[in-house]
Design an enzyme around this catalytic site. Structure first.
Site, short mmCIF file in Angstrom:
data_model
loop_
_atom_site.label_atom_id
_atom_site.label_comp_id
_atom_site.label_asym_id
_atom_site.label_seq_id
_atom_site.Cartn_x
_atom_site.Cartn_y
_atom_site.Cartn_z
N HIS A 192 0.81 -1.22 0.00
CA HIS A 192 0.00 0.00 0.00
C HIS A 192 0.84 1.27 0.00
O HIS A 192 0.34 2.37 -0.28
CB HIS A 192 -0.94 0.01 1.21
N ASP A 205 -1.85 2.19 -4.43
CA ASP A 205 -3.10 2.46 -3.72
C ASP A 205 -4.18 1.48 -4.17
O ASP A 205 -4.09 0.88 -5.26
CB ASP A 205 -3.56 3.90 -3.96
#
Length: 445
Positions: free
Chosen positions: A418, A422
Site C-alpha cells: 500500500h 493504492d
C-alpha cells in the site's frame, strides 16, 4: 554452469601458486550479496591434476548449486573443507592447490593451519563442530567380539572420528556406529556414501536397529533466506488483497487452436494457461505502470518493462526465475523461456542474473487444484499475483432460455504494497488484467 567470479578467483589463485608453489584456495563469492555458502561436492580428489575448464567443485548458494571451473592447470593438493559442509564464510580457505610438479609435502601442514577452530564452518544445524565427537567402546560391543575383521575398523577409546555433517546425521538416524564405518574421504574422513553403503555384520547376538520416530531435515541456505525475506516482507510491508473471477472460456478455446497448430510442427511445443497469464500481466502493467514499481526507501522506482518473476517449487524451496521483457514477446517465446527457466530452477542451475531482480511476480497453484490463495510480496517489488485453478461455474445469463450458463472461471488475488500501489490503482490493474484474459485477441493485435 560456472560463475564468472569463480573464474576470477581461480585466475588470482593460479598467479599466487606460481610465486609460492602451494597456495590457499578461498571460498569465492558467487554473487554480490553472498556472505557464506556450502560445499556441495568436490569434483576432484586430493592429488588429482586439473586443466583449464575442469570443474573443481560445486558450491551451494542460497538459490542454486554452481560449478567452479579452473581457469588454468594445476593440482588439488589438499581439501580443507569436505563435501556437505554448510555455512562456509566467503574468503575462508577451502583447499590447498599447486602447480603440477610442485612438492606437495607441505600441503597437510598448510591445511591444518588454515583450519583454525575459530574459523571452522558450522554443522548443518548451525552449531560449531564439536571438538571431541562421541566415540564407541569396542570392548562393550558383542558384535565386535564375534567379528574380528570388523573390529579392525574400530578406533581406540578417545580417538576422534572424522565425518561430514551429513554422514553424522544419517548415521544417527539409522543407528549406525561411526566407529565401525570405513571412511573413504580425505585422510579417512567418513562421508555420506560410506554410511549409506555400510552393512552391519550378521550375528544372532546383534540387536535390532531401532526405528526413528522422526527425521530432522537440515535447513538449506535457500530455505534460510526464504524464511528471512518472507518474514521481513510480511512484517514490514502493508499488504492488502484484491480478488476477481475471470471467465477463461476464450483463453481455453484459443489455446486449443494454437496447440493443435503447434502440435503439427512440434509435439512438445504446447502453450499453457500460464503463458497467457504472463502475457496479460505484461499488457496490464503497460496500461497501469504504477503497479510495475518498487519501494526503494527514498524513491519509488517505476519500471518501463515487465520483467516477470515466476514462482517455481524446487526440492530445496521456492525460487522465482525471471522472464525478461514479457510485453515484447509472443506466446510461443514466453512458453519456451518459462519451461527452460523452470527446469534450470529445479536442477539448481540458475545463474544469479536469472533470478535476481524482476518487477512483478506471478505465483500459480492452479495445477494443484487450489481455488484461491494469497501470496506474500517479494520485496522490493510491490505486487504479486496469486493464480488459482480454472473450474466450471454457473453464472447468470438472462439471454439464455434457462437464465444461466456454465463457464470456466479462474480466481486470482493481487497482493499489493500500500506504500506504492493504492487500492484504486490495484483495482484498475485488476480490471485491465481481467479484460485481456476475457478477450485474449486484444493482446495479439
Amino acid at each position: 554452469m560456472a560463475f564468472s567470479l569463480a573464474r576470477i578467483a581461480a585466475r588470482s589463485l593460479h598467479t599466487s601458486c606460481r610465486r609460492h608453489a602451494l597456495s590457499k584456495f578461498a571460498m569465492p563469492a558467487m554473487s554480490p550479496t553472498m556472505t557464506e555458502g556450502g560445499i556441495a561436492a568436490w569434483k576432484k580428489k586430493e592429488g588429482d591434476t586439473f586443466s583449464a575448464g575442469d570443474v573443481l567443485l560445486e558450491i551451494e548458494t542460497d538459490k542454486a548449486t554452481i560449478d567452479v571451473e579452473a581457469q588454468d592447470d594445476g593440482v588439488l593438493a589438499k581439501i580443507i573443507i569436505a563435501d556437505g559442509t554448510k555455512n562456509v564464510s566467503v574468503g575462508s580457505p577451502i583447499a590447498i592447490v599447486a602447480e603440477e610438479g610442485d612438492d606437495l609435502s607441505d600441503a597437510a601442514r598448510m591445511a591444518s593451519e588454515a583450519a583454525e577452530p575459530s574459523s571452522k564452518p558450522t554443522t548443518h544445524q548451525g552449531e560449531p563442530e564439536p571438538s571431541t565427537p562421541p566415540t564407541s567402546d569396542a570392548s562393550k560391543d558383542p558384535v565386535s567380539q564375534s567379528q574380528p575383521q570388523e573390529a579392525k575398523l574400530e578406533l581406540a577409546k578417545g580417538d576422534r572420528i572424522f565425518a561430514s555433517p551429513i554422514a553424522k546425521k544419517i548415521a544417527l538416524e539409522r543407528g549406525i556406529p561411526l566407529s565401525k564405518v570405513q571412511g573413504t574421504g580425505p585422510e579417512g574422513r567418513i562421508i555420506r556414501e560410506d554410511v549409506e553403503k555400510y552393512q552391519p555384520p550378521v550375528s544372532a547376538a546383534a540387536p535390532a536397529t531401532p526405528t526413528a520416530e522422526y527425521v530432522d531435515i537440515p535447513i538449506s541456505n535457500m530455505r534460510k533466506v526464504i524464511g528471512t525475506r518472507l518474514t521481513q516482507s510480511k512484517q514490514e510491508l502493508p499488504h492488502y488483497y484484491l480478488t476477481v473471477e475471470i471467465n477463461m472460456d476464450k483463453v481455453l478455446k484459443l489455446r486449443e487452436v494454437f496447440n493443435k497448430t503447434l502440435g503439427e510442427k512440434d509435439k512438445s511445443a504446447k502453450l499453457s494457461v500460464n503463458d497467457f497469464i504472463l502475457k496479460a500481466v505484461a499488457c496490464a502493467l503497460a496500461d497501469v505502470p504504477e503497479a510495475n514499481s518498487a519501494w526503494l526507501g527514498e524513491v519509488i522506482r517505476q519500471y518501463n518493462k515487465a520483467d516477470i518473476s515466476v514462482a517455481v517449487a524446487t526440492p530445496t524451496g521456492l525460487i522465482t526465475p525471471i522472464v525478461m521483457d514479457v510485453g515484447s514477446k509472443g506466446l510461443a517465446t514466453i512458453s519456451t523461456e518459462t519451461k527452460a527457466l523452470a527446469k534450470k530452477a529445479r536442477d539448481g542451475k540458475l545463474a544469479p542474473q536469472e533470478y535476481q531482480g524482476g518487477t512483478f511476480t506471478v505465483s500459480n497453484l492452479g495445477m494443484f487444484d487450489i481455488d484461491h490463495f494469497t501470496a506474500i510480496i517479494n520485496p522490493p517489488q510491490s505486487c504479486i499475483l496469486a493464480v488459482g485453478s480454472t473450474k466450471p461455474a454457473i453464472v447468470p445469463a438472462p439471454e439464455e432460455e434457462r437464465g444461466f450458463k456454465t463457464v470456466n472461471v479462474m480466481r486470482v488475488t493481487l497482493s499489493s504494497d500500500h506504500r506504492v500501489v493504492d487500492g484504486a490503482v490495484g483495482a484498475r490493474w485488476m480490471a485491465a488484467f481481467k479484460g485481456y484474459l476475457e478477450n485474449p485477441l486484444t493482446f495479439m493485435l
